[in-house]
Design an enzyme around this catalytic site. Structure first.
Site, PDB file in Angstrom:
ATOM      1  N   ASP A   1      -1.679   8.526   0.716  1.00  0.00           N
ATOM      2  CA  ASP A   1      -1.823   7.143   0.294  1.00  0.00           C
ATOM      3  C   ASP A   1      -3.072   6.600   0.989  1.00  0.00           C
ATOM      4  OD1 ASP A   1      -1.084   4.461  -0.606  1.00  0.00           O
ATOM      5  OD2 ASP A   1      -0.502   4.121   1.481  1.00  0.00           O
ATOM      6  N   VAL A   2      -3.609   5.487   0.506  1.00  0.00           N
ATOM      7  CA  VAL A   2      -4.843   4.956   1.098  1.00  0.00           C
ATOM      8  C   VAL A   2      -4.580   3.692   1.919  1.00  0.00           C
ATOM      9  CG1 VAL A   2      -7.171   4.099   0.655  1.00  0.00           C
ATOM     10  CG2 VAL A   2      -6.265   6.012  -0.694  1.00  0.00           C
ATOM     11  N   ASP A   3      -4.173   2.602   1.279  1.00  0.00           N
ATOM     12  CA  ASP A   3      -4.004   1.330   1.986  1.00  0.00           C
ATOM     13  C   ASP A   3      -2.922   1.415   3.050  1.00  0.00           C
ATOM     14  OD1 ASP A   3      -5.934  -0.175   0.464  1.00  0.00           O
ATOM     15  OD2 ASP A   3      -4.523  -0.098  -1.198  1.00  0.00           O
TER      16      ASP A   3
ATOM     17  N   GLY B   1      -2.253   3.046  -5.342  1.00  0.00           N
ATOM     18  CA  GLY B   1      -2.072   1.981  -6.323  1.00  0.00           C
ATOM     19  C   GLY B   1      -3.147   0.914  -6.197  1.00  0.00           C
TER      20      GLY B   1
ATOM     21  N   LYS C   1       2.595   7.564  -8.612  1.00  0.00           N
ATOM     22  CA  LYS C   1       2.201   8.594  -7.651  1.00  0.00           C
ATOM     23  C   LYS C   1       2.954   9.895  -7.930  1.00  0.00           C
ATOM     24  CE  LYS C   1       0.731   5.424  -4.030  1.00  0.00           C
ATOM     25  NZ  LYS C   1       0.876   4.957  -2.636  1.00  0.00           N
TER      26      LYS C   1
ATOM     27  N   ASP D   1       2.802   5.209   3.722  1.00  0.00           N
ATOM     28  CA  ASP D   1       3.526   4.185   4.477  1.00  0.00           C
ATOM     29  C   ASP D   1       4.477   3.361   3.641  1.00  0.00           C
ATOM     30  OD1 ASP D   1       2.157   1.149   4.019  1.00  0.00           O
ATOM     31  OD2 ASP D   1       1.006   2.864   3.336  1.00  0.00           O
TER      32      ASP D   1
ATOM     33  N   THR E   1       6.469   3.276  -2.571  1.00  0.00           N
ATOM     34  CA  THR E   1       5.963   4.071  -3.690  1.00  0.00           C
ATOM     35  C   THR E   1       5.632   5.498  -3.260  1.00  0.00           C
ATOM     36  OG1 THR E   1       3.691   3.292  -3.305  1.00  0.00           O
ATOM     37  CG2 THR E   1       5.020   2.060  -4.889  1.00  0.00           C
TER      38      THR E   1
END
Length: 223
Positions: A20-22, A110, A158, A179, A182
């Protein structure tokens, strides 16, 4: 029922890793930061919190947030130029180790692809390995919505990306690190999920994750 030891075993023989990124690869929630930049921070952060808890349909939450922000092309470019995302401590070193081991790394988010592209370049992740949402603009540069054909704009997006990756490449030990709700719900089809709480701890995610870390060094050492 998988145990922490089971997840660690998959991690040690991973043939692909999706991050995940954010609030995982980066320290912030980029859509919230873009909202602040555009003067709509308070309204948008409340929706983000609901979405991350899994209390809102993701596509509805994304639509509502972007409709509030209405970012123009020039605003988005200025945001990326003046407020670059901050990498989480240890992520660059971990990705470097994975690459040296010839383990492909994917960024599955997302969030907004235009904001994630510089992050991928900084980490050395090929842009074809980035799965995120593309904004659309009118000819005058005004916001015109987002590409609704991208799987990442939907709840379960995802999981759909991971399913496609496994189908295309034949991965059998694909690990997802993230984190949020999702991320947790995308295992399966991910073969293992590792919860990350180095930037923000979401209790519902910590409760679901068999292996929960707050420092990427723990993952690097386990390799």
């Amino acid at each position: 029922m998988a145990t922490k030891e089971d997840v660690m075993r998959v991690w040690k023989c991973a043939d692909a890793v999706c991050f995940d990124v954010d609030s995982t690869v980066t320290q912030e929630e980029a859509i919230d930061e873009l909202a602040k930049f555009c003067g709509r921070g308070y309204e948008v952060s409340a929706i983000t919190k609901e979405a991350m808890r899994g209390n809102l349909n993701f596509k509805q939450a994304l639509t509502r947030r972007l409709d509030i922000i209405q970012p123009s092309m020039s605003q988005l470019r200025e945001f990326i130029r003046t407020r670059p995302s901050k990498l989480s401590p240890g992520i660059k070193s971990l990705v470097d180790v994975l690459h040296r081991k010839c383990i492909p790394v994917y960024l599955v988010s997302g969030g907004i692809r235009g904001i994630i592209t510089p992050v991928a370049l900084e980490l050395g992740v090929p842009l074809q390995n980035v799965f995120a949402n593309r904004l659309k603009f009118f000819l005058n540069g005004d916001y015109a919505g987002f590409d609704e054909t991208e799987p990442t704009c939907n709840s379960g997006g995802k999981a759909e990306v991971i399913r496609r990756l496994k189908e295309k490449h034949g991965y059998s030990n694909l690990v997802l690190v993230g984190d949020g709700a999702t991320d947790a719900e995308a295992c399966p089809p991910a073969d293992a999920f590792i919860g990350y709480g180095g930037n923000v701890v979401r209790e519902e995610v910590r409760a679901k994750a068999k292996w929960y870390v707050s420092n990427f060094k723990e993952l690097q050492d386990a390799l």
